[in-house]
Design a protein around this motif. Structure first.
Motif, PDB file in Angstrom:
ATOM      1  N   GLN A  55       0.810  -1.221   0.000  1.00 24.79           N
ATOM      2  CA  GLN A  55       0.000   0.000   0.000  1.00 24.79           C
ATOM      3  C   GLN A  55       0.845   1.273   0.000  1.00 24.79           C
ATOM      4  OE1 GLN A  55      -2.908  -1.477   3.245  1.00 24.79           O
ATOM      5  NE2 GLN A  55      -4.095  -0.100   1.967  1.00 24.79           N
ATOM      6  N   MET A  56       2.113   1.147   0.372  1.00 23.34           N
ATOM      7  CA  MET A  56       3.032   2.282   0.367  1.00 23.34           C
ATOM      8  C   MET A  56       4.168   1.972  -0.606  1.00 23.34           C
ATOM      9  SD  MET A  56       1.799   4.431   2.519  1.00 23.34           S
ATOM     10  CE  MET A  56       0.616   4.477   3.840  1.00 23.34           C
ATOM     11  N   VAL A  57       4.877   2.996  -1.036  1.00 20.81           N
ATOM     12  CA  VAL A  57       6.015   2.758  -1.928  1.00 20.81           C
ATOM     13  C   VAL A  57       7.042   1.905  -1.185  1.00 20.81           C
ATOM     14  CG1 VAL A  57       5.646   4.814  -3.345  1.00 20.81           C
ATOM     15  CG2 VAL A  57       7.100   4.962  -1.325  1.00 20.81           C
ATOM     16  N   PRO A  58       7.803   1.056  -1.912  1.00 22.73           N
ATOM     17  CA  PRO A  58       8.706   0.095  -1.257  1.00 22.73           C
ATOM     18  C   PRO A  58       9.672   0.694  -0.236  1.00 22.73           C
ATOM     19  CG  PRO A  58       8.473  -0.452  -3.567  1.00 22.73           C
ATOM     20  CD  PRO A  58       7.766   0.862  -3.368  1.00 22.73           C
ATOM     21  N   ALA A  59      10.313   1.810  -0.548  1.00 24.54           N
ATOM     22  CA  ALA A  59      11.295   2.382   0.386  1.00 24.54           C
ATOM     23  C   ALA A  59      10.631   2.769   1.709  1.00 24.54           C
ATOM     24  CB  ALA A  59      11.976   3.595  -0.234  1.00 24.54           C
ATOM     25  N   PHE A  60       9.418   3.309   1.628  1.00 26.18           N
ATOM     26  CA  PHE A  60       8.682   3.701   2.830  1.00 26.18           C
ATOM     27  C   PHE A  60       8.285   2.454   3.620  1.00 26.18           C
ATOM     28  CE2 PHE A  60       5.091   4.916   5.389  1.00 26.18           C
ATOM     29  CZ  PHE A  60       5.342   6.228   5.766  1.00 26.18           C
ATOM     30  N   GLU A  61       7.701   1.482   2.928  1.00 26.51           N
ATOM     31  CA  GLU A  61       7.244   0.254   3.588  1.00 26.51           C
ATOM     32  C   GLU A  61       8.408  -0.468   4.270  1.00 26.51           C
ATOM     33  OE1 GLU A  61       5.376  -4.007   2.287  1.00 26.51           O
ATOM     34  OE2 GLU A  61       4.577  -2.233   1.277  1.00 26.51           O
ATOM     35  N   ASN A  62       9.542  -0.581   3.595  1.00 30.12           N
ATOM     36  CA  ASN A  62      10.707  -1.253   4.170  1.00 30.12           C
ATOM     37  C   ASN A  62      11.216  -0.531   5.416  1.00 30.12           C
ATOM     38  OD1 ASN A  62      10.656  -3.252   2.215  1.00 30.12           O
ATOM     39  ND2 ASN A  62      12.108  -2.188   0.893  1.00 30.12           N
ATOM     40  N   ALA A  63      11.213   0.795   5.372  1.00 34.83           N
ATOM     41  CA  ALA A  63      11.662   1.568   6.533  1.00 34.83           C
ATOM     42  C   ALA A  63      10.740   1.335   7.731  1.00 34.83           C
ATOM     43  CB  ALA A  63      11.711   3.054   6.184  1.00 34.83           C
ATOM     44  N   VAL A  64       9.430   1.293   7.482  1.00 39.79           N
ATOM     45  CA  VAL A  64       8.480   1.063   8.570  1.00 39.79           C
ATOM     46  C   VAL A  64       8.666  -0.333   9.162  1.00 39.79           C
ATOM     47  CG1 VAL A  64       6.025   0.835   9.171  1.00 39.79           C
ATOM     48  CG2 VAL A  64       6.778   2.723   7.722  1.00 39.79           C
ATOM     49  N   LYS A  65       8.857  -1.319   8.319  1.00 37.43           N
ATOM     50  CA  LYS A  65       9.055  -2.701   8.798  1.00 37.43           C
ATOM     51  C   LYS A  65      10.250  -2.804   9.736  1.00 37.43           C
ATOM     52  CE  LYS A  65       7.085  -5.285   4.932  1.00 37.43           C
ATOM     53  NZ  LYS A  65       7.396  -6.139   3.780  1.00 37.43           N
ATOM     54  N   LYS A  66      11.345  -2.117   9.404  1.00 36.11           N
ATOM     55  CA  LYS A  66      12.580  -2.202  10.180  1.00 36.11           C
ATOM     56  C   LYS A  66      12.555  -1.352  11.451  1.00 36.11           C
ATOM     57  CE  LYS A  66      15.366  -2.916   6.044  1.00 36.11           C
ATOM     58  NZ  LYS A  66      16.300  -2.274   5.121  1.00 36.11           N
ATOM     59  N   LEU A  67      11.704  -0.368  11.487  1.00 34.39           N
ATOM     60  CA  LEU A  67      11.696   0.598  12.588  1.00 34.39           C
ATOM     61  C   LEU A  67      11.074  -0.005  13.849  1.00 34.39           C
ATOM     62  CD1 LEU A  67      12.499   3.616  12.794  1.00 34.39           C
ATOM     63  CD2 LEU A  67      10.144   4.179  12.215  1.00 34.39           C
ATOM     64  N   PRO A  68      11.730   0.104  14.998  1.00 36.43           N
ATOM     65  CA  PRO A  68      11.097  -0.350  16.243  1.00 36.43           C
ATOM     66  C   PRO A  68       9.859   0.498  16.567  1.00 36.43           C
ATOM     67  CG  PRO A  68      13.470  -0.046  16.533  1.00 36.43           C
ATOM     68  CD  PRO A  68      13.097   0.566  15.210  1.00 36.43           C
ATOM     69  N   HIS A  69       8.940  -0.095  17.314  1.00 37.47           N
ATOM     70  CA  HIS A  69       7.699   0.589  17.693  1.00 37.47           C
ATOM     71  C   HIS A  69       7.996   1.904  18.414  1.00 37.47           C
ATOM     72  CE1 HIS A  69       3.501   0.963  18.688  1.00 37.47           C
ATOM     73  NE2 HIS A  69       3.814   1.147  19.955  1.00 37.47           N
ATOM     74  N   ASN A  70       7.259   2.939  18.039  1.00 34.36           N
ATOM     75  CA  ASN A  70       7.358   4.284  18.621  1.00 34.36           C
ATOM     76  C   ASN A  70       8.713   4.959  18.410  1.00 34.36           C
ATOM     77  OD1 ASN A  70       4.874   5.192  19.487  1.00 34.36           O
ATOM     78  ND2 ASN A  70       4.986   4.031  21.385  1.00 34.36           N
ATOM     79  N   ARG A  71       9.472   4.488  17.458  1.00 39.32           N
ATOM     80  CA  ARG A  71      10.749   5.117  17.126  1.00 39.32           C
ATOM     81  C   ARG A  71      10.593   5.993  15.893  1.00 39.32           C
ATOM     82  NH1 ARG A  71      15.228   2.499  19.503  1.00 39.32           N
ATOM     83  NH2 ARG A  71      14.678   2.424  21.691  1.00 39.32           N
ATOM     84  N   ILE A  72      11.529   6.910  15.744  1.00 41.02           N
ATOM     85  CA  ILE A  72      11.511   7.862  14.631  1.00 41.02           C
ATOM     86  C   ILE A  72      12.686   7.565  13.715  1.00 41.02           C
ATOM     87  CG2 ILE A  72      11.717  10.307  14.030  1.00 41.02           C
ATOM     88  CD1 ILE A  72      10.339  10.787  16.856  1.00 41.02           C
ATOM     89  N   SER A  73      12.413   7.523  12.414  1.00 37.70           N
ATOM     90  CA  SER A  73      13.444   7.185  11.427  1.00 37.70           C
ATOM     91  C   SER A  73      14.320   8.382  11.091  1.00 37.70           C
ATOM     92  CB  SER A  73      12.777   6.705  10.136  1.00 37.70           C
ATOM     93  OG  SER A  73      12.179   7.805   9.451  1.00 37.70           O
ATOM     94  N   ASP A  74      15.459   8.060  10.502  1.00 40.30           N
ATOM     95  CA  ASP A  74      16.225   9.067   9.785  1.00 40.30           C
ATOM     96  C   ASP A  74      15.438   9.338   8.505  1.00 40.30           C
ATOM     97  OD1 ASP A  74      18.333   9.183  11.616  1.00 40.30           O
ATOM     98  OD2 ASP A  74      19.328   7.450  10.704  1.00 40.30           O
ATOM     99  N   PRO A  75      15.732  10.422   7.782  1.00 34.57           N
ATOM    100  CA  PRO A  75      14.997  10.684   6.541  1.00 34.57           C
ATOM    101  C   PRO A  75      15.081   9.520   5.547  1.00 34.57           C
ATOM    102  CG  PRO A  75      16.194  12.626   7.207  1.00 34.57           C
ATOM    103  CD  PRO A  75      16.651  11.506   8.112  1.00 34.57           C
ATOM    104  N   VAL A  76      13.935   9.203   4.954  1.00 33.47           N
ATOM    105  CA  VAL A  76      13.815   8.131   3.968  1.00 33.47           C
ATOM    106  C   VAL A  76      13.420   8.769   2.641  1.00 33.47           C
ATOM    107  CG1 VAL A  76      12.548   6.048   3.325  1.00 33.47           C
ATOM    108  CG2 VAL A  76      13.114   6.465   5.737  1.00 33.47           C
ATOM    109  N   LYS A  77      14.248   8.575   1.608  1.00 34.46           N
ATOM    110  CA  LYS A  77      13.978   9.203   0.315  1.00 34.46           C
ATOM    111  C   LYS A  77      13.069   8.316  -0.535  1.00 34.46           C
ATOM    112  CE  LYS A  77      16.375  11.476  -3.538  1.00 34.46           C
ATOM    113  NZ  LYS A  77      15.145  11.711  -4.219  1.00 34.46           N
ATOM    114  N   THR A  78      12.026   8.931  -1.100  1.00 38.36           N
ATOM    115  CA  THR A  78      11.174   8.279  -2.094  1.00 38.36           C
ATOM    116  C   THR A  78      10.985   9.272  -3.238  1.00 38.36           C
ATOM    117  OG1 THR A  78       9.020   9.090  -1.325  1.00 38.36           O
ATOM    118  CG2 THR A  78       9.888   7.089  -0.245  1.00 38.36           C
TER     119      THR A  78
END
Length: 92
Positions: A55-78
């Protein structure tokens, strides 16, 4: 598996890095989204609701999968720009 996340979308990498740093230091993610994000989700503090695979572009979806719960990512480029992502939920 479904995920829930909020995000802040901006065009500029250096701005995205600055926002991510502020968010990780404890600034309100929702307030930062309302102030900076170019996505319509900014009116909801960046909340994207629940979404599943594909449902989301691959780079976004992959970043969400790897991110621990309630954590904030570094910038993800799409193709839309740079996202700062906060993972807020996971369910089967």
């Amino acid at each position: 598996m479904q995920f829930r996340a909020s995000h802040i979308l901006v065009k500029d990498k250096s701005l995205a890095e600055r926002i991510a740093k502020e968010a990780k230091q404890g600034a309100s993610f929702g307030q930062l989204a309302r102030k900076y994000s170019t996505c319509p989700s900014k009116s909801k503090g960046g909340d994207l609701g629940w979404f599943g695979p594909g449902q989301m572009v691959p780079a976004f979806e992959n970043a969400v999968k790897k991110l621990p719960h309630n954590r904030i990512s570094d910038p993800v480029k799409t193709q839309f720009g740079y996202h700062i992502i906060k993972k807020t939920g996971v369910r089967d």
